[in-house]
Motif scaffolding. Structure first.
Motif, PDB file in Angstrom:
ATOM      1  N   GLU A  54       0.677  -1.261   0.088  1.00  0.00           N
ATOM      2  CA  GLU A  54       0.060  -0.117   0.021  1.00  0.00           C
ATOM      3  C   GLU A  54       0.819   1.320   0.092  1.00  0.00           C
ATOM      4  N   PHE A  62      -2.145   3.532   2.560  1.00  0.00           N
ATOM      5  CA  PHE A  62      -3.524   2.904   2.164  1.00  0.00           C
ATOM      6  C   PHE A  62      -4.725   3.859   2.461  1.00  0.00           C
ATOM      7  N   GLY A 169      -9.270  -2.645  -1.065  1.00  0.00           N
ATOM      8  CA  GLY A 169      -8.099  -3.464  -1.004  1.00  0.00           C
ATOM      9  C   GLY A 169      -8.333  -4.968  -1.054  1.00  0.00           C
TER      10      GLY A 169
END
Ligand code: AN7
Length: 357
Positions: A54, A62, A169
């Motif tokens: 990420e 993220f 994700g």
């Protein structure tokens, strides 16, 4: 023909809480690589381990997945300013997306406890930054209070738009593997990301894309581990400043996710986090910030404690880029500063220093 990734809102439009009226603010977040980590798989005795990297997001964490949603919604509703409390990454992301949207950002950070790279990002993107005399939990209380009473829009993960964006994700993991992993491991602070991946996997099960939700394993630093102790931690303490959080915003959501996924929470010591931070750099080739190594450190701890991972496919989200908190890479195992040697420009001397001659 090459296609550019269009950011999580456009890529997953049908699966997110958005419609044709949503004014999309994106920096091209998401679409991050799932990197095979055979050295880590071997270390923990698993069939395969993948890192969801990420740190490849536009602001290096993220948080961008959730921030594109939160800022898009804020702008759609006419907000002129957003506010957040942060241990660093949320503020970097909020500042960048506010800049992209042409609105103001206000960030509240715990004084002296955020990594230099993250502070630099907030400054670079022209956030109004206030260092609060207190920890993250105090900052969040303050941010909620201000958002309730003044004309600023809260973009912390107590805002469900953040979790909604971050669930993408899990969608990407499923698309890449074409199935669910057996175990998904994450570092945990507010547990927003833990709850978001669970939500993503659950929606994939409901849509028939996968058969089961992976066990969700969340790891905290042991000086800052309310999920392990079962109660908020008053003075959280860890070198992993990103997850130095004593009173997690998504506490109840995450407990339910643990229960339904038959997952677990655990705590790892700071030296073990730093050991894994170095291992990921040196043996896997992925440079993360120390907090981001906490999940993998927890996985190793579980394996050492006797968990049999043979035959398992495991995904570990590594949440932030190593460049954000680079100082940790410039220290050896004993905490001594690493300084490259200084040499002349003579090949013979350089070869001798390198042990080539
Ligand atoms: C690198 O930026 O809370 O469990 O204010 O920056 O969803 O909170 C950051 C958290 C893990 C924990 N890894 O995620 C903030 C903030 C990194 C982080 C976490 C954070 P959550």
């Amino acid at each position: 023909m090459a296609h550019q990734w269009r950011g999580v809102i456009r890529e997953y439009f049908e699966r997110l809480d958005v419609d044709s009226n949503t004014k999309i603010i994106t920096l091209g977040e998401g679409g991050t690589p799932l990197v095979a980590a055979p050295a880590l798989a071997q270390l923990v005795g698993a069939e395969e381990v993948y890192l969801k990297v990420e740190g490849m997001n536009p602001t290096g964490s993220f948080k961008d997945r959730g921030m594109t949603m939160a800022v898009s919604k804020a702008v759609t509703h006419g907000a002129k300013a957003v506010i957040c409390a942060s241990t660093g990454n949320t503020s970097a992301s909020a500042a960048a997306y506010a800049a992209a949207a042409g609105i103001q950002s206000v960030v509240l950070v715990p004084k002296g406890k955020i990594a230099l790279g993250k502070l630099a990002q907030a400054v670079a993107h022209k956030a109004q930054i206030l260092q609060v005399k207190g920890n993250f939990d105090d900052c969040l209380d303050l941010a909620r209070d201000l958002a309730e009473n003044y004309a600023v829009h809260l973009v912390n993960s107590v805002n469900p738009d953040r979790i909604e964006g971050q669930k993408t994700g899990a969608f990407e993991v499923v698309e890449f593997l074409d199935r669910a992993p057996d175990i998904h491991v994450l570092p945990v602070g507010n547990a927003g990301n833990y709850s978001a991946y669970f939500k993503g996997y659950k929606e994939d099960v409901q849509a028939g894309r996968i058969k089961h939700i992976p066990q969700m394993w969340g790891y905290q630093a042991d000086g800052s581990a309310p999920f392990v102790y079962g109660t908020p931690v008053k003075n959280p303490d860890t070198i992993a400043t990103a997850i130095r959080i004593g009173n997690p915003a998504s506490y109840d959501l995450a407990l339910a996710a643990r229960e339904e996924s038959q997952g677990r929470f655990g705590a790892v010591k700071d030296p073990d986090i730093l050991w894994m931070h170095r291992f990921l750099s040196q043996e896997v080739g992925v440079f993360v910030e120390p907090s981001s190594a906490t999940g993998a450190a927890g996985l190793l701890q579980a394996s050492r404690a006797g968990d049999n991972l043979a035959g398992k496919t495991i995904v570990v989200t590594v949440t932030g880029n190593g460049l954000k908190d680079a100082a940790w890479a410039l220290k050896d195992e004993r905490g001594k500063e690493i300084k490259p040697q200084i040499v002349s420009n003579h090949a013979k001397e350089v070869a001798e220093r390198l042990g080539l001659a």
